[in-house]
Design a protein around this motif. Sequence first.
Motif, mmCIF file in Angstrom:
data_model
loop_
_atom_site.group_PDB
_atom_site.id
_atom_site.type_symbol
_atom_site.label_atom_id
_atom_site.label_comp_id
_atom_site.label_asym_id
_atom_site.label_seq_id
_atom_site.Cartn_x
_atom_site.Cartn_y
_atom_site.Cartn_z
ATOM 1 N N MET A 247 0.838 -1.206 0.000
ATOM 2 C CA MET A 247 0.000 0.000 0.000
ATOM 3 C C MET A 247 0.871 1.253 0.000
ATOM 4 S SD MET A 247 -2.944 1.284 -0.254
ATOM 5 C CE MET A 247 -4.177 0.020 0.029
ATOM 6 N N ALA A 248 1.955 1.225 0.778
ATOM 7 C CA ALA A 248 2.864 2.373 0.811
ATOM 8 C C ALA A 248 3.449 2.617 -0.580
ATOM 9 C CB ALA A 248 3.983 2.132 1.828
ATOM 10 N N GLU A 249 3.874 1.543 -1.216
ATOM 11 C CA GLU A 249 4.501 1.657 -2.530
ATOM 12 C C GLU A 249 3.510 2.193 -3.576
ATOM 13 O OE1 GLU A 249 6.639 -1.895 -3.697
ATOM 14 O OE2 GLU A 249 6.712 -1.169 -5.762
ATOM 15 N N ILE A 250 2.304 1.640 -3.554
ATOM 16 C CA ILE A 250 1.297 2.043 -4.545
ATOM 17 C C ILE A 250 0.889 3.510 -4.345
ATOM 18 C CG2 ILE A 250 -1.117 1.700 -5.259
ATOM 19 C CD1 ILE A 250 -0.607 -1.351 -4.628
ATOM 20 N N THR A 251 0.600 3.883 -3.100
ATOM 21 C CA THR A 251 0.139 5.271 -2.877
ATOM 22 C C THR A 251 1.276 6.264 -3.128
ATOM 23 O OG1 THR A 251 0.465 4.966 -0.479
ATOM 24 C CG2 THR A 251 -1.786 4.732 -1.324
ATOM 25 N N THR A 252 2.505 5.856 -2.880
ATOM 26 C CA THR A 252 3.639 6.738 -3.186
ATOM 27 C C THR A 252 3.775 6.936 -4.691
ATOM 28 O OG1 THR A 252 4.866 6.306 -1.162
ATOM 29 C CG2 THR A 252 6.176 6.922 -3.084
ATOM 30 N N GLN A 253 3.631 5.847 -5.441
ATOM 31 C CA GLN A 253 3.658 5.985 -6.910
ATOM 32 C C GLN A 253 2.532 6.894 -7.395
ATOM 33 O OE1 GLN A 253 3.385 1.984 -8.369
ATOM 34 N NE2 GLN A 253 5.533 1.506 -7.954
ATOM 35 N N ASN A 254 1.359 6.754 -6.778
ATOM 36 C CA ASN A 254 0.219 7.584 -7.171
ATOM 37 C C ASN A 254 0.496 9.069 -6.920
ATOM 38 O OD1 ASN A 254 -1.030 5.178 -7.769
ATOM 39 N ND2 ASN A 254 -2.398 5.190 -5.993
ATOM 40 N N VAL A 255 1.064 9.373 -5.760
ATOM 41 C CA VAL A 255 1.401 10.763 -5.435
ATOM 42 C C VAL A 255 2.401 11.305 -6.449
ATOM 43 C CG1 VAL A 255 2.633 12.254 -3.801
ATOM 44 C CG2 VAL A 255 0.928 10.655 -2.963
ATOM 45 N N GLN A 256 3.404 10.511 -6.755
ATOM 46 C CA GLN A 256 4.433 10.966 -7.691
ATOM 47 C C GLN A 256 3.864 11.215 -9.080
ATOM 48 O OE1 GLN A 256 7.710 7.920 -6.267
ATOM 49 N NE2 GLN A 256 8.627 9.701 -7.214
ATOM 50 N N ARG A 257 2.939 10.345 -9.500
ATOM 51 C CA ARG A 257 2.313 10.490 -10.815
ATOM 52 C C ARG A 257 1.414 11.723 -10.844
ATOM 53 N NH1 ARG A 257 -1.294 6.608 -10.725
ATOM 54 N NH2 ARG A 257 0.338 5.051 -10.533
ATOM 55 N N LEU A 258 0.553 11.847 -9.829
ATOM 56 C CA LEU A 258 -0.390 12.966 -9.808
ATOM 57 C C LEU A 258 0.323 14.314 -9.706
ATOM 58 C CD1 LEU A 258 -3.212 14.267 -9.585
ATOM 59 C CD2 LEU A 258 -3.135 13.798 -7.122
ATOM 60 N N PHE A 259 1.277 14.428 -8.792
ATOM 61 C CA PHE A 259 1.911 15.718 -8.520
ATOM 62 C C PHE A 259 3.212 15.911 -9.309
ATOM 63 C CE2 PHE A 259 -0.557 14.866 -4.563
ATOM 64 C CZ PHE A 259 -1.395 15.963 -4.611
ATOM 65 N N ASN A 260 3.470 14.978 -10.227
ATOM 66 C CA ASN A 260 4.693 15.050 -11.012
ATOM 67 C C ASN A 260 5.913 15.267 -10.115
ATOM 68 O OD1 ASN A 260 6.224 15.033 -13.336
ATOM 69 N ND2 ASN A 260 5.930 17.219 -13.744
ATOM 70 N N LEU A 261 5.971 14.453 -9.080
ATOM 71 C CA LEU A 261 6.953 14.624 -8.031
ATOM 72 C C LEU A 261 8.093 13.641 -8.231
ATOM 73 C CD1 LEU A 261 7.350 16.108 -5.281
ATOM 74 C CD2 LEU A 261 6.095 14.241 -4.215
ATOM 75 N N LYS A 262 9.302 14.177 -8.406
ATOM 76 C CA LYS A 262 10.479 13.322 -8.568
ATOM 77 C C LYS A 262 11.187 13.246 -7.225
ATOM 78 C CE LYS A 262 10.398 14.087 -13.360
ATOM 79 N NZ LYS A 262 8.931 14.206 -13.341
ATOM 80 N N LEU A 263 11.314 12.024 -6.692
ATOM 81 C CA LEU A 263 11.957 11.890 -5.384
ATOM 82 C C LEU A 263 13.286 11.136 -5.495
ATOM 83 C CD1 LEU A 263 8.796 10.947 -3.291
ATOM 84 C CD2 LEU A 263 9.931 13.154 -3.382
#
Length: 263
Positions: A247-263
Motif C-alpha cells: 500500500m505504501a509503494e502504490i500510494t507513493t507511486q500515485n502521489v508521484q504520478r499525480l503531482f509530477n513529483l520526482k523523489l
Amino acid sequence: MSNNLFIIDSHCHLDSLDYETRHKDVDEVIENAKNRGVQHLISICTTIGRFEAMKQLTAHRSDVSLSCGVHPLNVEDEPFDYEKLLAYVQDPRVVAVGETGLDYHYTPETKALQQSLFEQQIEIAKQVKKPLVIHTRSAREDTMHFLEKGNAQDCGGVLHCFTEDWNMAKRALDIGFYISISGIITFRNAEELRDVARKVPLDRLLVETDSPYLAPIPYRGKPNQPAYVREVCEYLATLKGISVEQMAEITTQNVQRLFNLKL
Ligand SMILES: [Zn+2]
Ligand SMILES: [Zn+2]
C-alpha cells in the motif's frame, strides 16, 4: 522495519501544528514521521497570505513539497489576488493548486464567492499545468459541476479527505481524479466510506493526515501529525487485502504520478 516503508502524507498543514506545547519545531514533526516510515510530506496552504510563512517554515526541508490556494472556508480572509496566486504556484516547490473547492456545511453564506474563487483556481491550475487539491463538503453536485464545466481533467487533481458517496467518487474517477483517504477511514461509523474505498482502484488512492485535524484511531480526538498517516496506510492495506508495504509503494507511486513529483 518501519524505516523500509516509504509513505507520503499527501495532505497536511505544517503551519497549523502546535509548536507552543506539542512540538518543538517542524524538524521534530518530520523526525517523528520518518521513524514511522513517512518519508515525504505535502504541506497545504489555505490562503495566499500564508504562503510566504509556509515557505520559510519549510525552506530547509527537501522532503516537504507545498501547495497554495484559497480554502473555501477562507474566501473572506483577504481579497483574492489572481496574479499573486498564479506567481506563487509557479514556485518549483509547489506541486499543486489548492486546497480549493466548496464547503456549504460551515459557510453556506459565502457560496457565490466560493464558486467564483473555485472557478478561478481551476483556471490557474490548468494554466500552470499542476493538479488541484479539492476540499468539498455538503456540495457534491456543485463541486463536480465546476470541475466538469471547467475541464479540470486537463490538470487533474485529488478529492482530499474523502467523505462523500460512491457516486461522487465515480464521477471524480471518470475525469481522472484521485481519492485521498484520511484517518476518518478508521472511525467506527465510517462504514459507507470503507465501502467507497473498497471500490476505488488501487492506482487512484492516496493517503493523508490533514494534520492537525482528524487523527486516526487510536489517536482520535488528539492533535494529528504526519507520522499518523502510517495508521491510515495500514488500515487501508487491510481493507484492500494487501500488505502495508504494498500500500505504501502504490500510494507513493500515485502521489508521484499525480503531482509530477520526482523523489
Ligand atoms: Zn480540506
Ligand atoms: Zn486540509
